[in-house]
Design an enzyme around this catalytic site. Structure first.
Site, PDB file in Angstrom:
ATOM      1  N   HIS A 256       0.835  -1.202   0.000  1.00 22.34           N
ATOM      2  CA  HIS A 256       0.000   0.000   0.000  1.00 22.34           C
ATOM      3  C   HIS A 256       0.867   1.247   0.000  1.00 22.34           C
ATOM      4  O   HIS A 256       1.867   1.317   0.693  1.00 22.34           O
ATOM      5  CB  HIS A 256      -0.901   0.009   1.242  1.00 22.34           C
ATOM      6  CG  HIS A 256      -1.959   1.065   1.159  1.00 22.34           C
ATOM      7  ND1 HIS A 256      -3.162   0.859   0.536  1.00 22.34           N
ATOM      8  CD2 HIS A 256      -1.980   2.342   1.598  1.00 22.34           C
ATOM      9  CE1 HIS A 256      -3.882   1.956   0.597  1.00 22.34           C
ATOM     10  NE2 HIS A 256      -3.189   2.885   1.238  1.00 22.34           N
TER      11      HIS A 256
ATOM     12  N   ASP B  35     -14.072   3.369   8.051  1.00 23.71           N
ATOM     13  CA  ASP B  35     -13.072   4.181   7.343  1.00 23.71           C
ATOM     14  C   ASP B  35     -13.718   4.974   6.216  1.00 23.71           C
ATOM     15  O   ASP B  35     -13.385   6.134   5.992  1.00 23.71           O
ATOM     16  CB  ASP B  35     -11.937   3.313   6.799  1.00 23.71           C
ATOM     17  CG  ASP B  35     -10.976   4.159   5.978  1.00 23.71           C
ATOM     18  OD1 ASP B  35     -10.423   5.120   6.548  1.00 23.71           O
ATOM     19  OD2 ASP B  35     -10.824   3.909   4.776  1.00 23.71           O
TER      20      ASP B  35
ATOM     21  N   ARG C 154     -13.511  13.464   6.963  1.00 23.73           N
ATOM     22  CA  ARG C 154     -12.202  14.129   7.091  1.00 23.73           C
ATOM     23  C   ARG C 154     -11.915  14.993   5.866  1.00 23.73           C
ATOM     24  O   ARG C 154     -11.371  16.089   5.982  1.00 23.73           O
ATOM     25  CB  ARG C 154     -11.090  13.072   7.251  1.00 23.73           C
ATOM     26  CG  ARG C 154     -11.104  12.418   8.625  1.00 23.73           C
ATOM     27  CD  ARG C 154     -10.260  11.151   8.626  1.00 23.73           C
ATOM     28  NE  ARG C 154      -8.885  11.388   8.269  1.00 23.73           N
ATOM     29  CZ  ARG C 154      -8.088  10.489   7.692  1.00 23.73           C
ATOM     30  NH1 ARG C 154      -8.530   9.276   7.407  1.00 23.73           N
ATOM     31  NH2 ARG C 154      -6.845  10.789   7.391  1.00 23.73           N
TER      32      ARG C 154
ATOM     33  N   SER D  85      -6.615   4.629   9.208  1.00 26.57           N
ATOM     34  CA  SER D  85      -7.405   4.492   7.988  1.00 26.57           C
ATOM     35  C   SER D  85      -6.780   3.426   7.078  1.00 26.57           C
ATOM     36  O   SER D  85      -7.450   2.484   6.630  1.00 26.57           O
ATOM     37  CB  SER D  85      -7.454   5.856   7.276  1.00 26.57           C
ATOM     38  OG  SER D  85      -7.841   5.732   5.941  1.00 26.57           O
TER      39      SER D  85
ATOM     40  N   LYS E 218      -8.016  -0.955   6.723  1.00 22.26           N
ATOM     41  CA  LYS E 218      -8.396  -1.572   5.447  1.00 22.26           C
ATOM     42  C   LYS E 218      -7.464  -2.729   5.103  1.00 22.26           C
ATOM     43  O   LYS E 218      -7.886  -3.773   4.627  1.00 22.26           O
ATOM     44  CB  LYS E 218      -8.304  -0.528   4.318  1.00 22.26           C
ATOM     45  CG  LYS E 218      -9.454   0.444   4.316  1.00 22.26           C
ATOM     46  CD  LYS E 218      -9.312   1.461   3.216  1.00 22.26           C
ATOM     47  CE  LYS E 218      -8.190   2.418   3.466  1.00 22.26           C
ATOM     48  NZ  LYS E 218      -8.363   3.769   2.959  1.00 22.26           N
TER      49      LYS E 218
HETATM   50  N1  URA Z   1      -5.040   6.909   2.286  1.00 20.86           N
HETATM   51  C1  URA Z   1      -6.011   6.350   3.047  1.00 20.86           C
HETATM   52  O1  URA Z   1      -6.548   5.301   2.721  1.00 20.86           O
HETATM   53  N2  URA Z   1      -6.373   6.985   4.170  1.00 20.86           N
HETATM   54  C2  URA Z   1      -5.822   8.145   4.566  1.00 20.86           C
HETATM   55  O2  URA Z   1      -6.183   8.652   5.605  1.00 20.86           O
HETATM   56  C3  URA Z   1      -4.805   8.715   3.764  1.00 20.86           C
HETATM   57  C4  URA Z   1      -4.424   8.066   2.620  1.00 20.86           C
END
Ligand code: URA
Length: 432
Positions: free
Chosen positions: A80, A159, A166, A181, A185
């Site tokens: 990621h 999220d 946000r 966040s 995931k």
């Molecule tokens: N990517 C995400 O999935 N969440 C964030 O808060 C910032 C970047």
């Protein structure tokens, strides 16, 4: 909820019960947006310690479905990136590591604002779809070695809700919120190992190296506490990665890289991240050995063939992998030229991303339809010398007004100096 908001506002530490209360209440629609927005702002200013960040991640992770990937044979590694411009590493990395026997089961997202998303890029292939069932996803990983699907609405729903809030309350850029966040995931998606690419620089959430390292440390800690092998590579995002920005154009650059002809920075980052994925999966004894395996997979054509196999398995036209000239191409182009002799001293990634958005290559709201063919080629990058009249960038678009707006934005992204400039190091460090 009012007590929780006041407690965080005054700088105290939240307990597990308080964090679970607000996450569960928000997901069930019992706590209104305005109270959660107030709490997010309190968190933004007061921060969260490691234990709170871990508890927040855990609550978000368990707010929905947790994928069971035990039906996939072998050690599954996910990757990621915290988000950047021109970041097409997943397109190169996933077939590269899968071609040496590391199963890749990846959840990806779409682009929003000035950043792109892997799913949009892959949809440049005619017929390609990430709308596959969990069963098909697992079946493809077992038979092809890679599957990529869109994040389902059941995965870490907290999220999704929090990120949208946000985004409109100026609270995205907090380390604990970003770490929870991303990690909620990733952990819900069921991988055995996670390799993180934490971007640092003008085009990233973390502009300063110190903050990027701190974010990396928080995410690695969360992964380890959850029993998942996790490592983070801190990489430069002071200028876009590679030379192409825009969906189909990034796919073309990824294909070039899989053919061994891509830009050096993209290749280097993919080999670094990929070598950790391969060693995590136990396919190599050291990152040097893994790197050699990946380099061989490129030179033998194995990695490119794996990409074609993956595109076909998800309904795409794999012929386009071998003939990228068949991918969508914009009708018009306009070049930007240097007005005097000098050296490129910086390229503001965010402005390049916005230029691509202005061309129609990105979304301002999640329902926007994007033009996959448009984009930008950076003919010159930081450190390059240029003479007056040299082309520094080329804009590809389908609408003259949009092209002109993009050119204007892109020109302001570039800075010049009269004396030679040394670009930032691509890899700034590793946190494990
Ligand atoms: N990517 C995400 O999935 N969440 C964030 O808060 C910032 C970047």
């Amino acid at each position: 909820m009012v007590d929780i908001i006041k407690k965080k506002r005054d700088g105290y530490t939240l307990t597990k019960e308080e964090i679970d209360f607000f996450i569960n209440g928000y997901v069930q629609g019992e706590i209104p947006d305005y109270q959660v927005a107030a709490l997010l702002m309190a968190i933004y200013f007061q921060g969260m310690d490691d234990e709170e960040t871990h508890l927040l991640t855990d609550a978000m992770l368990h707010s929905g479905e947790v994928l069971d990937l035990s039906a996939i044979k072998g050690f599954k590694v996910d990757k990621h990136s915290t988000g950047g411009v021109g970041d097409k590493t997943s397109l190169v990395l996933t077939p590269m590591v899968a071609s040496v026997g590391v199963p890749v089961a990846k959840m990806s997202g779409r682009g929003l604002g000035h950043t792109g998303g892997t799913i949009d890029k892959l949809e440049s292939f005619t017929g390609f779809s990430t709308a596959i069932t969990n069963e098909q996803f697992i079946k493809n990983v077992n038979s092809v070695g890679i599957a990529i699907m869109g994040q389902t609405k059941d995965l870490a729903p907290a999220d999704k809700l929090l990120y949208a809030l946000r985004d409109v309350t100026g609270t995205v850029g907090n380390m604990s919120l970003i770490a929870s966040s991303i990690m909620s995931k990733k952990l819900a998606a069921g991988a055995d190992g996670i390799v993180l690419d934490v971007k640092c620089g003008s085009g990233a959430f973390m502009k300063k190296e110190k903050n990027a390292f701190e974010l990396a440390r928080k995410m690695v800690n969360i992964g380890k506490q959850a029993g998942v092998k996790t490592i983070a590579v801190i990489s430069d995002m002071d200028q876009p990665l590679g030379r192409n920005v825009g969906n189909a154009m990034e796919v073309e650059e990824a294909i070039d890289t899989l053919r061994g002809q891509g830009p050096e920075d993209l290749k280097e980052l993919c080999l670094t991240l990929g070598s950790y994925m391969v060693t995590f999966a136990g396919k190599a004894g050291s990152s040097e050995e893994a790197r050699q395996m990946l380099t061989d997979a490129i030179s033998s054509g194995k990695a490119l063939d794996k990409f074609a196999e993956f595109v076909k398995a998800q309904g795409g036209n794999s012929d386009e992998v071998y003939h990228p000239e068949k991918l969508p191409h914009a009708e018009n182009r306009m070049t930007i030229k240097a007005e005097s002799d000098g050296y490129i001293s910086s390229i503001m990634s965010e402005d390049v991303g916005i230029a691509s958005l202005l061309l129609g290559g990105g979304r301002t709201s999640k329902d926007d339809v994007i033009d996959l063919s448009v984009g930008i080629h950076l003919d010159k990058k930081v450190g390059d010398e240029c003479k007056k009249g040299d082309v520094i960038a080329t804009v590809y678009g389908n609408d003259q007004d949009r092209i002109e707006s993009a050119v204007e934005r892109l020109y302001s992204a570039y800075s010049f100096k009269m004396t030679p400039v040394k670009p930032e190091e691509l890899i700034k460090g590793i946190v494990d």
